[in-house]
Design a protein around this motif. Structure first.
Motif, mmCIF file in Angstrom:
data_model
loop_
_atom_site.group_PDB
_atom_site.id
_atom_site.type_symbol
_atom_site.label_atom_id
_atom_site.label_comp_id
_atom_site.label_asym_id
_atom_site.label_seq_id
_atom_site.Cartn_x
_atom_site.Cartn_y
_atom_site.Cartn_z
ATOM 1 N N TYR A 262 0.947 -1.473 0.423
ATOM 2 C CA TYR A 262 0.007 -0.552 -0.045
ATOM 3 C C TYR A 262 0.705 1.215 -0.230
ATOM 4 O O TYR A 262 0.899 2.121 -0.576
ATOM 5 C CB TYR A 262 -1.214 -0.180 1.259
ATOM 6 N N LYS A 263 2.210 1.203 0.620
ATOM 7 C CA LYS A 263 2.714 2.723 0.920
ATOM 8 C C LYS A 263 3.389 2.367 -0.270
ATOM 9 O O LYS A 263 3.571 4.008 -1.665
ATOM 10 C CB LYS A 263 4.509 2.223 1.594
ATOM 11 N N ARG A 264 3.736 1.562 -1.543
ATOM 12 C CA ARG A 264 3.988 1.669 -2.369
ATOM 13 C C ARG A 264 3.159 2.220 -3.904
ATOM 14 O O ARG A 264 3.559 2.971 -4.434
ATOM 15 C CB ARG A 264 4.799 0.830 -3.258
ATOM 16 N N ASN A 265 1.942 2.053 -3.270
ATOM 17 C CA ASN A 265 0.840 2.722 -4.065
ATOM 18 C C ASN A 265 -0.123 4.402 -2.838
ATOM 19 O O ASN A 265 -1.027 4.531 -4.028
ATOM 20 C CB ASN A 265 -0.178 1.623 -4.517
ATOM 21 N N GLY A 266 1.097 4.983 -2.375
ATOM 22 C CA GLY A 266 1.042 6.283 -2.584
ATOM 23 C C GLY A 266 0.134 6.963 -1.216
ATOM 24 O O GLY A 266 -0.325 7.250 -1.170
ATOM 25 N N PHE A 267 -0.352 5.078 -0.447
ATOM 26 C CA PHE A 267 -0.780 5.584 0.751
ATOM 27 C C PHE A 267 0.280 5.320 2.538
ATOM 28 O O PHE A 267 1.567 5.039 2.101
ATOM 29 C CB PHE A 267 -1.247 3.832 1.184
ATOM 30 N N VAL A 268 -0.243 6.193 2.841
ATOM 31 C CA VAL A 268 0.921 6.406 4.118
ATOM 32 C C VAL A 268 -0.092 5.760 5.783
ATOM 33 O O VAL A 268 -1.163 6.051 5.829
ATOM 34 C CB VAL A 268 1.223 8.043 4.353
ATOM 35 N N PRO A 269 0.571 4.782 6.445
ATOM 36 C CA PRO A 269 0.432 4.958 7.811
ATOM 37 C C PRO A 269 -0.237 5.675 8.409
ATOM 38 O O PRO A 269 0.283 7.022 8.802
ATOM 39 C CB PRO A 269 1.161 4.092 8.508
ATOM 40 N N THR A 270 -1.634 5.321 8.863
ATOM 41 C CA THR A 270 -1.897 6.613 9.866
ATOM 42 C C THR A 270 -2.626 6.052 11.439
ATOM 43 O O THR A 270 -2.482 6.291 12.092
ATOM 44 C CB THR A 270 -3.777 7.462 9.721
ATOM 45 N N GLY A 271 -2.467 4.232 11.254
ATOM 46 C CA GLY A 271 -3.040 4.208 12.673
ATOM 47 C C GLY A 271 -2.514 2.521 12.511
ATOM 48 O O GLY A 271 -2.789 1.928 11.436
ATOM 49 N N TRP A 272 -3.218 2.208 14.006
ATOM 50 C CA TRP A 272 -2.768 0.302 13.661
ATOM 51 C C TRP A 272 -4.718 0.135 14.983
ATOM 52 O O TRP A 272 -4.697 1.427 15.545
ATOM 53 C CB TRP A 272 -1.161 0.045 14.225
ATOM 54 N N PHE A 273 -4.123 -1.063 15.087
ATOM 55 C CA PHE A 273 -5.008 -1.552 15.746
ATOM 56 C C PHE A 273 -5.272 -3.086 15.540
ATOM 57 O O PHE A 273 -4.442 -3.817 14.981
ATOM 58 C CB PHE A 273 -6.518 -1.215 15.391
ATOM 59 N N LEU A 274 -6.023 -3.313 16.672
ATOM 60 C CA LEU A 274 -6.052 -4.874 16.764
ATOM 61 C C LEU A 274 -7.314 -5.373 16.640
ATOM 62 O O LEU A 274 -8.054 -4.546 17.168
ATOM 63 C CB LEU A 274 -4.786 -5.048 18.242
ATOM 64 N N SER A 275 -7.383 -6.578 16.151
ATOM 65 C CA SER A 275 -8.525 -7.241 15.565
ATOM 66 C C SER A 275 -8.687 -8.723 16.428
ATOM 67 O O SER A 275 -7.939 -9.339 16.244
ATOM 68 C CB SER A 275 -9.282 -6.963 14.346
ATOM 69 N N GLY A 276 -8.878 -8.608 17.740
ATOM 70 C CA GLY A 276 -8.580 -10.513 18.770
ATOM 71 C C GLY A 276 -7.216 -9.931 18.780
ATOM 72 O O GLY A 276 -6.325 -9.088 18.521
#
Length: 176
Positions: free
Chosen positions: A150-164
């Motif tokens: 996703y980063k290579r496709n122009g996205f920037v990490p904005t947050g993380w989460f846990l689902s379980g």
């Protein structure tokens, strides 16, 4: 309809495409498992999971589905929505957004730019709707390979989460 330089045609999808999308999801699970990745989507084929078929049918009827084709053969799928799934622990954006609910490609066609073409189409759809924010969430395990895509496709990490115990990453891309 959209043509890319790789000969990929992107068209609106619908309920009739659900079997093709399920096939792509099943092949993705098998491909991940063959590479030792059993954490991202587990080991059960998507079409055999409780609620799997119904979820894909909802995606193709309640959201904005798109299919990528090569020579008329479905090779990838994208599902857009106006926000994250209410089942995910992800806060809605503070502005209008388009949200990638599903992105999958047929692994037999890996390396042909299918995912990138579908993400470019997602950005184009957001622009068309005069929406400036495109977001996606993905599995953040496995050394971050998917996050890197996703980063290579122009996205920037904005947050993380846990689902379980499942580690997830939210990424955003500005479109103009």
């Amino acid at each position: 309809m959209n043509d890319t330089t790789h000969g990929i045609r992107i068209r609106p999808g619908g309920l009739a495409d659900a079997p093709a999308v399920l096939g792509m999801l099943d092949s993705a699970v098998a491909w991940m498992n063959a590479r030792g990745n059993t954490e991202q989507w587990g080991t059960t084929p998507y079409s055999q999971r409780p609620g799997g078929v119904a979820r894909v049918e909802r995606y193709t009827t309640e959201n904005a589905p798109y299919l990528a084709e090569l020579d008329g053969v479905p090779v990838g799928a994208l599902v857009l929505d106006s926000g994250p799934s209410p089942q995910m622990p992800i806060a809605p954006a503070e502005e209008p957004e388009r949200y990638v609910r599903l992105l999958v490609s047929d692994r037999r066609y890996a390396g042909r730019g299918i995912g990138a073409a579908l993400l470019a189409h997602a950005a184009e759809e957001a622009r068309r709707a005069d929406v400036k924010l495109l977001r996606v969430d993905c599995w953040a395990g496995g050394g971050g390979e998917l996050v890197g895509f996703y980063k290579r496709n122009g996205f920037v990490p904005t947050g993380w989460f846990l689902s379980g115990a499942w580690p997830g990453q939210v990424l955003a891309r500005r479109v103009g």
